[in-house]
Design a protein around this motif. Structure first.
Motif, PDB file in Angstrom:
ATOM      1  N   VAL B  13      58.640  39.862  34.716  1.00 23.15           N
ATOM      2  CA  VAL B  13      59.948  39.346  35.102  1.00 23.15           C
ATOM      3  C   VAL B  13      60.912  40.504  35.229  1.00 23.15           C
ATOM      4  N   GLN B  14      61.816  40.387  36.167  1.00 19.87           N
ATOM      5  CA  GLN B  14      62.868  41.388  36.307  1.00 19.87           C
ATOM      6  C   GLN B  14      63.910  41.172  35.213  1.00 19.87           C
ATOM      7  N   GLU B  15      64.430  42.257  34.725  1.00 21.03           N
ATOM      8  CA  GLU B  15      65.491  42.176  33.733  1.00 21.03           C
ATOM      9  C   GLU B  15      66.613  41.282  34.260  1.00 21.03           C
ATOM     10  N   ALA B  16      67.132  40.418  33.372  1.00 25.81           N
ATOM     11  CA  ALA B  16      68.214  39.467  33.648  1.00 25.81           C
ATOM     12  C   ALA B  16      67.744  38.206  34.390  1.00 25.81           C
ATOM     13  N   GLU B  17      66.492  38.168  34.802  1.00 30.81           N
ATOM     14  CA  GLU B  17      65.979  36.983  35.466  1.00 30.81           C
ATOM     15  C   GLU B  17      65.375  36.017  34.453  1.00 30.81           C
ATOM     16  N   THR B  18      64.885  34.890  34.973  1.00 31.19           N
ATOM     17  CA  THR B  18      64.302  33.838  34.139  1.00 31.19           C
ATOM     18  C   THR B  18      62.798  33.756  34.369  1.00 31.19           C
ATOM     19  N   VAL B  19      62.062  33.519  33.298  1.00 32.91           N
ATOM     20  CA  VAL B  19      60.601  33.389  33.400  1.00 32.91           C
ATOM     21  C   VAL B  19      60.156  32.203  32.549  1.00 32.91           C
ATOM     22  N   THR B  20      59.092  31.547  32.991  1.00 34.18           N
ATOM     23  CA  THR B  20      58.535  30.414  32.259  1.00 34.18           C
ATOM     24  C   THR B  20      57.074  30.662  31.936  1.00 34.18           C
ATOM     25  N   LEU B  21      56.737  30.540  30.667  1.00 33.95           N
ATOM     26  CA  LEU B  21      55.357  30.707  30.203  1.00 33.95           C
ATOM     27  C   LEU B  21      54.770  29.322  29.931  1.00 33.95           C
ATOM     28  N   SER B  22      53.541  29.116  30.364  1.00 34.68           N
ATOM     29  CA  SER B  22      52.921  27.790  30.285  1.00 34.68           C
ATOM     30  C   SER B  22      52.005  27.648  29.074  1.00 34.68           C
ATOM     31  N   CYS B  23      51.910  26.440  28.584  1.00 36.56           N
ATOM     32  CA  CYS B  23      51.016  26.122  27.475  1.00 36.56           C
ATOM     33  C   CYS B  23      50.638  24.646  27.570  1.00 36.56           C
ATOM     34  N   THR B  24      49.374  24.367  27.444  1.00 40.46           N
ATOM     35  CA  THR B  24      48.915  22.985  27.324  1.00 40.46           C
ATOM     36  C   THR B  24      48.086  22.882  26.060  1.00 40.46           C
ATOM     37  N   TYR B  25      47.991  21.690  25.522  1.00 45.91           N
ATOM     38  CA  TYR B  25      47.253  21.504  24.282  1.00 45.91           C
ATOM     39  C   TYR B  25      46.533  20.169  24.322  1.00 45.91           C
ATOM     40  N   ASP B  26      45.577  20.039  23.471  1.00 47.71           N
ATOM     41  CA  ASP B  26      44.804  18.812  23.410  1.00 47.71           C
ATOM     42  C   ASP B  26      44.749  18.341  21.962  1.00 47.71           C
ATOM     43  N   THR B  27      45.158  17.121  21.722  1.00 46.85           N
ATOM     44  CA  THR B  27      45.114  16.540  20.388  1.00 46.85           C
ATOM     45  C   THR B  27      45.091  15.032  20.503  1.00 46.85           C
ATOM     46  N   SER B  28      44.536  14.399  19.490  1.00 52.38           N
ATOM     47  CA  SER B  28      44.560  12.938  19.412  1.00 52.38           C
ATOM     48  C   SER B  28      45.622  12.474  18.418  1.00 52.38           C
ATOM     49  N   GLU B  29      46.313  13.427  17.802  1.00 53.11           N
ATOM     50  CA  GLU B  29      47.334  13.104  16.825  1.00 53.11           C
ATOM     51  C   GLU B  29      48.651  12.762  17.519  1.00 53.11           C
ATOM     52  N   SER B  30      49.508  12.025  16.815  1.00 50.99           N
ATOM     53  CA  SER B  30      50.828  11.713  17.356  1.00 50.99           C
ATOM     54  C   SER B  30      51.918  12.494  16.634  1.00 50.99           C
TER      55      SER B  30
END
Lengths: 115, 117
Positions: B13-30
């Protein structure tokens, strides 16, 4: 206040040897957890201790053992070292074993190299 | 068993800009917690932000915010106004919220974020 302190910071051992890693939690924290972080991977859970009792164990062989002392500090022991045990070993402490709101505080780890 | 997946090994990412990092997960819990940790070259894991699964409102900590989509089991981290000091490995982590057993963190493999001046 001191954070989570781990010793030593770096260690080189030979295959087949034994190693002991140490962790001092934040004052007032009664739970200590150990994680292994192989290069390029996320940390993997090894043990959790609370009030000197083991609360959980990850999928690691019996060569790995740990204990917690009355002052809540902890030791991680690894016997019969293998090359694959080379990793960063992280210690995390929390007020209780659930650490729900305050979360875990990590130390800077011990870098173990097995040759 | 719970799993956490971070599909972006590296991001920049360029300084002062915005970036989004992704994450997915798997669980049967609530009932569970999700975390983003930052690991700079100093190696210490630093908590960036946490989210309780029962809370619908997305967590925010200064320049860091999350987009929590419980049904999709997605938990992305947005960093606004990126700074050089944000350069580090970022790990997404899951922890159960209740029940027996230990309360260990399950981590993804991480995303290496570079910030370009």
């Amino acid at each position: 206040d001191a954070g989570v302190t781990q010793s030593p910071t770096h260690l080189i051992k030979t295959r087949g040897q034994h190693v002991t890693l140490r962790c001092s939690p934040i004052s007032g924290h009664k739970s200590v957890s150990w994680y292994q972080q192989v290069l390029g991977q996320g940390p993997q859970f090894i043990f959790q201790y609370y009030e000197k009792e083991e609360r959980g164990r990850g999928n690691f062989p019996d060569r790995f053992s740990a204990r917690q002392f009355p002052n809540y500090s902890s030791e991680l022991n690894v016997n019969a070292l293998l090359l694959g045990d080379s990793a960063l070993y992280l210690c995390a402490s929390s007020t209780t074993y659930r650490a729900s709101y305050y979360g875990y505080t990590f130390g800077s780890g011990t870098r173990l190299t097995v040759v | 068993a719970q799993t956490v997946t971070q599909s972006q090994p590296e991001m920049s990412v360029q300084e002062a800009e915005t970036v989004t990092l992704s994450c997915t997960y798997d669980t049967s819990e609530s009932d569970y917690y999700l975390f983003w940790y930052k690991q700079p070259p100093s190696r210490q894991m630093i908590l960036v932000i946490r989210q309780e699964a029962y809370k619908q409102q997305n967590a925010t900590e200064n320049r860091f915010s999350v987009n929590f989509q419980k049904a999709a089991k997605s938990f992305s981290l947005k960093i606004s106004d990126s700074q050089l000091g944000d350069a580090a490995m970022y790990f997404c982590a899951y922890r159960q919220g209740s029940g027996a057993g230990s309360y260990q963190l399950t981590f993804g493999k991480g995303t290496k974020l570079s910030v370009i001046p």
